[in-house]
Design an enzyme around this catalytic site. Structure first.
Site, PDB file in Angstrom:
ATOM      1  N   GLU A 115       0.824  -1.217   0.000  1.00 18.20           N
ATOM      2  CA  GLU A 115       0.000   0.000   0.000  1.00 18.20           C
ATOM      3  C   GLU A 115       0.860   1.270   0.000  1.00 18.20           C
ATOM      4  O   GLU A 115       0.378   2.350   0.358  1.00 18.20           O
ATOM      5  CB  GLU A 115      -0.951   0.012   1.212  1.00 18.20           C
ATOM      6  CG  GLU A 115      -1.795  -1.223   1.413  1.00 18.20           C
ATOM      7  CD  GLU A 115      -2.828  -1.480   0.313  1.00 18.20           C
ATOM      8  OE1 GLU A 115      -2.925  -0.660  -0.609  1.00 18.20           O
ATOM      9  OE2 GLU A 115      -3.493  -2.522   0.384  1.00 18.20           O
ATOM     10  N   HIS A 139      -2.757   1.817   8.761  1.00 23.15           N
ATOM     11  CA  HIS A 139      -3.834   0.993   8.188  1.00 23.15           C
ATOM     12  C   HIS A 139      -3.949  -0.301   8.975  1.00 23.15           C
ATOM     13  O   HIS A 139      -2.937  -0.961   9.240  1.00 23.15           O
ATOM     14  CB  HIS A 139      -3.506   0.688   6.731  1.00 23.15           C
ATOM     15  CG  HIS A 139      -4.367  -0.380   6.123  1.00 23.15           C
ATOM     16  ND1 HIS A 139      -5.742  -0.277   6.037  1.00 23.15           N
ATOM     17  CD2 HIS A 139      -4.053  -1.582   5.570  1.00 23.15           C
ATOM     18  CE1 HIS A 139      -6.229  -1.361   5.445  1.00 23.15           C
ATOM     19  NE2 HIS A 139      -5.226  -2.174   5.162  1.00 23.15           N
ATOM     20  N   HIS A 141      -6.854  -3.826  10.027  1.00 25.85           N
ATOM     21  CA  HIS A 141      -8.063  -4.596   9.711  1.00 25.85           C
ATOM     22  C   HIS A 141      -8.865  -4.749  10.995  1.00 25.85           C
ATOM     23  O   HIS A 141      -8.753  -5.752  11.692  1.00 25.85           O
ATOM     24  CB  HIS A 141      -7.664  -5.962   9.139  1.00 25.85           C
ATOM     25  CG  HIS A 141      -6.876  -5.882   7.862  1.00 25.85           C
ATOM     26  ND1 HIS A 141      -6.242  -6.965   7.308  1.00 25.85           N
ATOM     27  CD2 HIS A 141      -6.648  -4.843   7.023  1.00 25.85           C
ATOM     28  CE1 HIS A 141      -5.638  -6.595   6.177  1.00 25.85           C
ATOM     29  NE2 HIS A 141      -5.861  -5.313   5.987  1.00 25.85           N
ATOM     30  N   GLU A 169     -18.180  10.618  22.757  1.00 25.30           N
ATOM     31  CA  GLU A 169     -16.966  11.396  22.470  1.00 25.30           C
ATOM     32  C   GLU A 169     -16.583  11.385  20.989  1.00 25.30           C
ATOM     33  O   GLU A 169     -15.691  12.136  20.572  1.00 25.30           O
ATOM     34  CB  GLU A 169     -15.805  10.895  23.337  1.00 25.30           C
ATOM     35  CG  GLU A 169     -16.147  11.008  24.811  1.00 25.30           C
ATOM     36  CD  GLU A 169     -15.016  11.514  25.692  1.00 25.30           C
ATOM     37  OE1 GLU A 169     -13.857  11.309  25.315  1.00 25.30           O
ATOM     38  OE2 GLU A 169     -15.313  12.096  26.743  1.00 25.30           O
ATOM     39  N   HIS A 210     -12.686  -4.259   4.263  1.00 23.46           N
ATOM     40  CA  HIS A 210     -11.226  -4.397   4.338  1.00 23.46           C
ATOM     41  C   HIS A 210     -10.647  -3.817   5.647  1.00 23.46           C
ATOM     42  O   HIS A 210      -9.983  -4.532   6.381  1.00 23.46           O
ATOM     43  CB  HIS A 210     -10.598  -3.725   3.102  1.00 23.46           C
ATOM     44  CG  HIS A 210      -9.112  -3.889   3.011  1.00 23.46           C
ATOM     45  ND1 HIS A 210      -8.435  -4.040   1.823  1.00 23.46           N
ATOM     46  CD2 HIS A 210      -8.146  -3.900   3.965  1.00 23.46           C
ATOM     47  CE1 HIS A 210      -7.138  -4.170   2.049  1.00 23.46           C
ATOM     48  NE2 HIS A 210      -6.938  -4.079   3.345  1.00 23.46           N
TER      49      HIS A 210
HETATM   50  O1  2HA Z   1      -1.627  -7.233   3.917  1.00 19.64           O
HETATM   51  O2  2HA Z   1      -3.256  -4.838   4.817  1.00 19.64           O
HETATM   52  O3  2HA Z   1      -4.036  -3.851   2.520  1.00 19.64           O
HETATM   53  C1  2HA Z   1      -1.342  -5.900   4.018  1.00 19.64           C
HETATM   54  C2  2HA Z   1      -2.594  -5.137   3.860  1.00 19.64           C
HETATM   55  C3  2HA Z   1      -2.985  -4.751   2.513  1.00 19.64           C
HETATM   56 ZN    ZN Z   2      -5.209  -4.153   4.414  1.00 12.58          ZN
END
Ligand code: 2HA
Ligand code: ZN
Length: 275
Positions: A115, A139, A141, A169, A210
């Site tokens: 990414e 980022h 998940h 909040e 995602h």
């Molecule tokens: O595996 O999170 O979006 C890495 C990630 C790709």
């Molecule tokens: Zn990801």
């Protein structure tokens, strides 16, 4: 001082391990970038050994010559503290903003996260909107936000309203709301452009089915934003696991009083959607 002993590096690893403890980084899931300050680069410059220039896959002229600590593609956050030299690295962007080179870490043929285009484009956009104060792109998940994306239309105002309503909040922590990007193939320029367009307006952008991208001026603020959104999503999922509608909620008038008390300006498009 060795890179691993610096404050920024320790804080980076601490945050990565915190995300791992939260259960947000299964296998190699998630990725994470920190933009080094000039004095931080100067303090470790003797340990930076630049390799060959490689394509970023997009253009980020705003970030020319700058250095970033970034997680490696295929690497597990779980291993970061034990093995930082393989799981992350420091890269530098070239003077055209189209290439990067690895200067430290990512040993044995490691590469930055798949990414990378999204991370650098988000970094560039948030820099413009924060007078260069944004330094972190993260980022993960996070399961409850991902679950929500199967139940609500992929609409930023709707997600923002539902998240604000689920925990008092929230509108103080993200008064601008959250962005939403419909399902797209991860890892390329197209999703990077869609996400960066949302980052013009929001500090957090949900990727349907995602995860989330969050941005911020430091590690605590960025992680705190992620944690707040994910916790609110968890409450939302609990509510909708028990009943098909809410009996009462925080109203538009309540949000206006909250904004007044905490001196925040709420996104008027989200407020309009509230009851
Ligand atoms: O595996 O999170 O979006 C890495 C990630 C790709
Ligand atoms: Zn990801």
């Amino acid at each position: 001082m060795r890179i691993e002993e610096t404050k920024f590096f320790q804080e980076y690893i601490d945050m990565a391990m915190h995300g791992d403890e939260m259960g947000w980084h299964e296998r190699n899931g998630g990725n994470f970038t920190y933009w080094l300050k000039e004095e931080e680069v100067d303090a470790v410059r003797d340990q930076l050994h630049p390799g060959n220039w490689l394509p970023i896959g997009t253009e980020v002229p705003k970030l020319q010559n700058e250095y970033f600590l970034i997680s490696g593609t295929g690497q597990f956050f779980h291993n970061m503290r034990r093995d930082p030299m393989h799981t992350c690295g420091i890269i530098q962007v070239d003077p055209t903003g189209t290439q990067y080179r690895i200067c430290w870490g990512l040993l044995d043929g490691g590469r930055p996260t798949s990414e990378l285009p999204t991370h650098l484009m988000n970094m560039a956009v948030r820099a413009v909107h924060t007078n260069d104060r944004n330094r972190v792109i993260y980022h993960c998940h996070c399961p409850n936000v991902i679950a929500m994306t199967f139940l609500l239309e992929p609409d930023a105002d709707l997600f923002s309203k539902e998240l604000w309503e689920s925990m008092t909040e929230c509108p103080i922590i993200f008064p601008e709301g959250v962005g939403v990007v419909r399902w797209m193939v991860p890892g390329g320029r197209e999703i990077a452009e869609a996400t960066a367009a949302c980052m013009e307006r929001y500090n957090a952008v949900i990727w349907c089915h995602h995860g989330i991208f969050c941005s911020g001026p430091d590690f605590d603020t960025t992680f705190g934003l992620m944690h707040t959104i994910e916790k609110s999503a968890e409450i939302w999922i609990k509510i909708h696991s028990c009943a098909d509608h809410k009996r009462q909620t925080i109203t538009r008038q309540d949000f206006i009083r909250l904004a007044d008390a905490f001196h925040v300006t709420l996104n008027p498009d989200v407020l309009k959607r509230c009851v």
